[in-house]
Design a protein around this motif. Structure first.
Motif, PDB file in Angstrom:
ATOM      1  N   TYR A   1      44.225  43.581  41.241  1.00  0.00           N
ATOM      2  CA  TYR A   1      43.898  42.182  41.507  1.00  0.00           C
ATOM      3  C   TYR A   1      43.350  41.514  40.257  1.00  0.00           C
ATOM      4  O   TYR A   1      43.737  40.382  39.909  1.00  0.00           O
TER       5      TYR A   1
ATOM      6  N   LEU B   1      39.966  30.407  37.354  1.00  0.00           N
ATOM      7  CA  LEU B   1      40.891  30.629  38.465  1.00  0.00           C
ATOM      8  C   LEU B   1      41.110  29.343  39.255  1.00  0.00           C
ATOM      9  O   LEU B   1      42.242  29.008  39.630  1.00  0.00           O
TER      10      LEU B   1
ATOM     11  N   GLU C   1      41.863  39.607  49.966  1.00  0.00           N
ATOM     12  CA  GLU C   1      43.003  39.654  49.048  1.00  0.00           C
ATOM     13  C   GLU C   1      43.043  40.974  48.279  1.00  0.00           C
ATOM     14  O   GLU C   1      44.085  41.363  47.754  1.00  0.00           O
TER      15      GLU C   1
ATOM     16  N   GLU D   1      44.640  27.320  39.744  1.00  0.00           N
ATOM     17  CA  GLU D   1      45.188  26.984  41.055  1.00  0.00           C
ATOM     18  C   GLU D   1      45.407  25.487  41.219  1.00  0.00           C
ATOM     19  O   GLU D   1      46.128  25.063  42.118  1.00  0.00           O
TER      20      GLU D   1
ATOM     21  N   THR E   1      46.260  40.937  37.768  1.00  0.00           N
ATOM     22  CA  THR E   1      47.303  39.980  38.148  1.00  0.00           C
ATOM     23  C   THR E   1      46.766  38.587  38.426  1.00  0.00           C
ATOM     24  O   THR E   1      47.479  37.598  38.252  1.00  0.00           O
ATOM     25  N   ARG E   2      45.511  38.484  38.858  1.00  0.00           N
ATOM     26  CA  ARG E   2      44.965  37.189  39.255  1.00  0.00           C
ATOM     27  C   ARG E   2      43.881  36.669  38.323  1.00  0.00           C
ATOM     28  O   ARG E   2      43.657  35.461  38.248  1.00  0.00           O
ATOM     29  N   GLU E   3      43.182  37.561  37.623  1.00  0.00           N
ATOM     30  CA  GLU E   3      42.016  37.132  36.851  1.00  0.00           C
ATOM     31  C   GLU E   3      42.109  37.469  35.361  1.00  0.00           C
ATOM     32  O   GLU E   3      41.093  37.542  34.677  1.00  0.00           O
TER      33      GLU E   3
END
Length: 516
Positions: free
Chosen positions: A449, A160, A423, A164, A452-454
């Motif tokens: 989450y 992650l 979040e 970023e 979508t993020r991990e």
């Protein structure tokens, strides 16, 4: 001009650590992982971040010192997933003498350059909680400080951070061919679509697949390596003490028993050579019996193979060097020459030194293109921007802000997401605000989450790597989770790739039921 400066094949801890380091130095990075991040050996480690007492006994003092320095780095940059813990070594009459244990731990403390953790002490376990679970006549134990880590969470958080900082992370993507000239030309199958990407350098970080990747995909000489399998067992909780036990076994090995997801105990490790498909690494019955016997030698409980809830196994590679076949833990080499794009090979090694290995490897590429200085030792991982001493305060803050959380829920969520918990939970005032529930702890908000993020794609990605809730989640709730994820992505194939399917695309660690 190439699309990327560095392409990395393999999304284990080595691969994502390379991606994080390189992206943070300004390189254009792509990481290609055919399954899930940390889906193989990186999720089957001993879960220890330590200086390695066994290495101290072999007089590898520099190695221990370097590992202890890295332990302190991890505690600084990832205080939510790397937690300080006291380790207890019961003194057994038939094993190392007490003076040797006392002297070894004294030296262990001295080798830590900036040791902020409590020093080693001697315990009278007849009057200490550590002794409650131990057999008599064990009356003395030696306690020291080290750390435990959620290994699979560490992999995901490292990826992650890399993303970023600009890295492209492609899970469910497979590199089927790589042609080498002045640049690398890679053919990738990504979600069923074939695409070509080019890169100035390539890293083979495929772990147990290193040889097959070199021979069939890269068509380059394979490293001289041998495969090693590491296995552990999970049993119902054996003790109440908040400590990790270090048992001296009769064959000289050290066996660790540590708290695992509140209601369980993780016992390991046992390691030996491995032959076979690294995607299906099953723990032999003899290894299960070995760990049960080793633990029963110390615990009052009689631990039998039938008590084992799960086994956790993974395979990785070690380097063979010299005519005598000397074994080393880490493979790290850089092949580059005139008119040949660089090829970096890295596999093996432990969790503790992964960040430093990646830092050294990426620094080796500095001769080929400019990059910014080393940086990863000071920058926290996502959610880790707080002092490790404040971990309990964060739990209290979470329970104050989201009053519907139990202490166990707040501890799990804080340990997984740290300061980024908001979040997921946002402005929720009740559990109902988090959407559908899958068992008592997993909610729709957390699953969304993770998807979508991990990069969670399948239920087992959520239940075994992003969390360990698969240990207690009933089958009906797993089915509901699979249906939700299939609906959310429009991919009905998820329904066929639930935990337990041996041919699941994301399956690489064998998590095998023993006791029913």
């Amino acid at each position: 001009m190439a699309d990327y400066d560095l392409a990395i094949i393999g999304g284990g801890l080595n691969g994502v650590s390379l991606a994080r380091d390189a992206a943070g130095r300004g390189l254009r990075v792509i990481l290609i992982e055919q399954g899930d991040l940390g889906g193989a050996a990186s999720s089957a480690t001993s879960r220890l971040v330590h200086g390695d007492l066994a290495a101290l006994e072999r007089r590898s003092f520099l190695r221990v010192r370097n590992a202890l320095a890295e332990r302190d780095v991890w505690l600084s940059i990832a205080p939510h997933v790397v937690r300080p813990t006291r380790f207890a070594v019961p003194a057994h009459a038939n094993e190392r003498p007490q003076w040797q244990l006392r002297a070894g731990l004294w030296l262990y403390d001295r080798l830590a350059s900036h040791n902020r953790l409590p020093a080693a002490t001697t315990l009278d376990v007849t009057h200490h909680p550590v002794g409650d679970a131990l057999k008599r006549p064990i009356g003395t134990a030696f306690e020291y400080s080290d750390c435990v880590v959620d290994d699979s969470r560490l992999v995901v958080l490292t990826a992650l951070d890399a993303a970023e900082r600009g890295a492209a992370i492609r899970t469910g993507a497979r590199c089927v061919r790589a042609d080498r000239d002045r640049i690398w030309r890679l053919a990738i199958i990504d979600r069923g679509h074939r695409r070509i990407v080019t890169s100035r350098a390539l890293a083979n970080a495929t772990g147990a697949w290193s040889v097959s990747t070199a021979e069939t995909v890269l068509r380059q000489p394979a490293p001289r390596v041998t495969a090693r399998q590491v296995s552990q067992i999970v049993v119902p909780r054996l003790f109440d003490a908040d400590a990790v036990y270090v048992f001296q076994n009769s064959d000289g090995r050290l066996i660790f028993a540590q708290p695992y997801e509140r209601d369980f105990t993780l016992i390991g490790t046992v390691a030996h050579g491995f032959k076979g498909d690294p995607a299906v690494v099953a723990m032999p019955a003899a290894d299960v019996a070995y760990l049960c016997k080793a633990a029963t030698r110390y615990f009052r409980s009689d631990i039998q193979p039938a008590d084992v809830v799960r086994t956790v196994s993974g395979a990785n590679m070690m380097l063979l060097r010299g005519t005598d076949g000397e074994r080393l833990e880490t493979v790290m080499s850089l092949d580059a020459g005139r008119a040949k794009a660089p090829l970096l090979t890295m596999c093996g090694g432990d969790v503790t030194t992964a960040r430093r290995r990646a830092e050294q490897a990426v620094s080796g590429l500095a001769k080929f293109y400019p990059m910014s200085p080393r940086w990863t030792a000071k920058a926290p991982l996502p959610g880790g921007d707080f002092a490790w001493e404040r971990f309990e305060d964060l739990i209290d803050d979470a329970r104050e802000r989201w009053r519907f959380l139990s202490e166990a829920e707040a501890r799990r969520l804080t340990g997984a997401y740290g300061t980024r918990l908001a979040e997921i939970l946002g402005d929720a005032n009740s559990r109902a605000d988090l959407g559908a529930a899958f068992g008592p702890q997993l909610t729709e908000a957390e699953v969304r989450y993770l998807m979508t993020r991990e990069w969670a794609r399948f239920p087992e990605d959520v239940l075994w790597r992003r969390t360990k809730l698969g240990l207690t989640l009933p089958a009906a709730e797993r089915d509901a989770l699979a249906a939700f994820m299939a609906t959310a992505t429009g991919d009905r194939g998820i329904l066929l790739a639930r935990e337990g399917d041996g041919d699941s695309p994301a399956r690489a660690v064998e998590l095998q039921s023993i006791g029913g």
